[in-house]
Design a protein around this motif. Structure first.
Motif, mmCIF file in Angstrom:
data_model
loop_
_atom_site.group_PDB
_atom_site.id
_atom_site.type_symbol
_atom_site.label_atom_id
_atom_site.label_comp_id
_atom_site.label_asym_id
_atom_site.label_seq_id
_atom_site.Cartn_x
_atom_site.Cartn_y
_atom_site.Cartn_z
ATOM 1 N N ALA A 6 0.857 -1.180 0.000
ATOM 2 C CA ALA A 6 0.000 0.000 0.000
ATOM 3 C C ALA A 6 0.892 1.228 0.000
ATOM 4 N N VAL A 8 1.631 4.738 1.144
ATOM 5 C CA VAL A 8 1.232 5.596 2.253
ATOM 6 C C VAL A 8 1.972 6.907 2.075
ATOM 7 N N GLU A 20 6.746 8.927 -0.723
ATOM 8 C CA GLU A 20 5.982 7.694 -0.645
ATOM 9 C C GLU A 20 6.813 6.630 0.047
ATOM 10 N N ARG A 21 6.180 5.834 0.860
ATOM 11 C CA ARG A 21 6.838 4.654 1.404
ATOM 12 C C ARG A 21 5.919 3.474 1.183
ATOM 13 N N THR A 22 6.471 2.324 0.979
ATOM 14 C CA THR A 22 5.668 1.139 0.693
ATOM 15 C C THR A 22 5.634 0.258 1.919
ATOM 16 N N VAL A 23 4.453 -0.207 2.241
ATOM 17 C CA VAL A 23 4.251 -1.104 3.361
ATOM 18 C C VAL A 23 3.962 -2.483 2.793
ATOM 19 N N ALA A 25 3.151 -6.383 4.016
ATOM 20 C CA ALA A 25 2.910 -7.333 5.097
ATOM 21 C C ALA A 25 3.398 -8.702 4.660
ATOM 22 N N ASP A 44 -6.189 -4.344 2.525
ATOM 23 C CA ASP A 44 -6.400 -3.017 1.923
ATOM 24 C C ASP A 44 -7.853 -2.560 2.074
ATOM 25 N N ALA A 59 -6.593 0.366 5.326
ATOM 26 C CA ALA A 59 -5.721 -0.257 6.321
ATOM 27 C C ALA A 59 -5.049 -1.437 5.626
ATOM 28 N N ASP A 60 -3.774 -1.640 5.886
ATOM 29 C CA ASP A 60 -3.089 -2.782 5.287
ATOM 30 C C ASP A 60 -3.857 -4.068 5.599
ATOM 31 N N GLU A 102 -0.944 2.097 8.257
ATOM 32 C CA GLU A 102 0.100 1.094 8.072
ATOM 33 C C GLU A 102 -0.028 0.048 9.183
ATOM 34 N N GLY A 103 -0.071 -1.210 8.798
ATOM 35 C CA GLY A 103 -0.188 -2.277 9.788
ATOM 36 C C GLY A 103 -1.602 -2.822 9.825
#
Length: 134
Positions: A6, A8, A20-23, A25, A44, A59-60, A102-103
């Motif tokens: 996702a 974020v 941008e940062r990528t999360v 899981a 997601d 939400a992830d 995130e999370g």
């Protein structure tokens, strides 16, 4: 098994800049949560569906256990794996940014729905909706 990714967006990028940062899981986390709480793990998931204001990005992971023991097991598992967790009740008066969460979001709207009268007043679980108690 699909990895969750996702985008974020940082909450305060410089004017004109997009950071941008990528999360991502771990698919093993998703698989284990799905085993613990079948049909109760969403990937997601738009938080707009779970807030009274109807706002919020994805939400992830969104986990909505059916009972208290599953809620506890999921909470313990997420803590052990180091996945960031946000605990959510009915989502009233909660603002979620459009970039999402995130999370994992762990909600007790199905697990904690008891409402009872006690000697001291009323005891209500976090999943109890608005009621008229007379």
């Amino acid at each position: 098994m699909r990895a969750i990714a996702a985008a974020v967006w940082a909450s305060r990028p410089a004017v004109g800049a997009r950071t941008e940062r990528t999360v991502a899981a771990d698919p093993r986390v998703v698989d284990e949560l799905t085993r613990m709480a079948p049909g109760q793990v969403l990937i997601d998931e738009p938080m707009a569906r779970h807030t009274s204001f109807g706002l919020g990005g994805p939400a992830d992971l969104f986990v909505e256990p059916d009972d208290a023991s599953t809620f506890r097991a999921c909470a313990d598992y997420l803590a052990d794996t180091g996945v960031p967790v946000l605990t959510l009740g009915r989502g009233t008066n909660v603002l979620v940014r459009s970039g999402g969460i995130e999370g994992a979001v762990l909600t007790g709207t199905k697990a904690f729905t008891t409402l009872e009268r006690t000697d001291d007043g009323v005891r209500a679980g976090g999943g109890v909706g608005p009621v008229s108690y007379t």
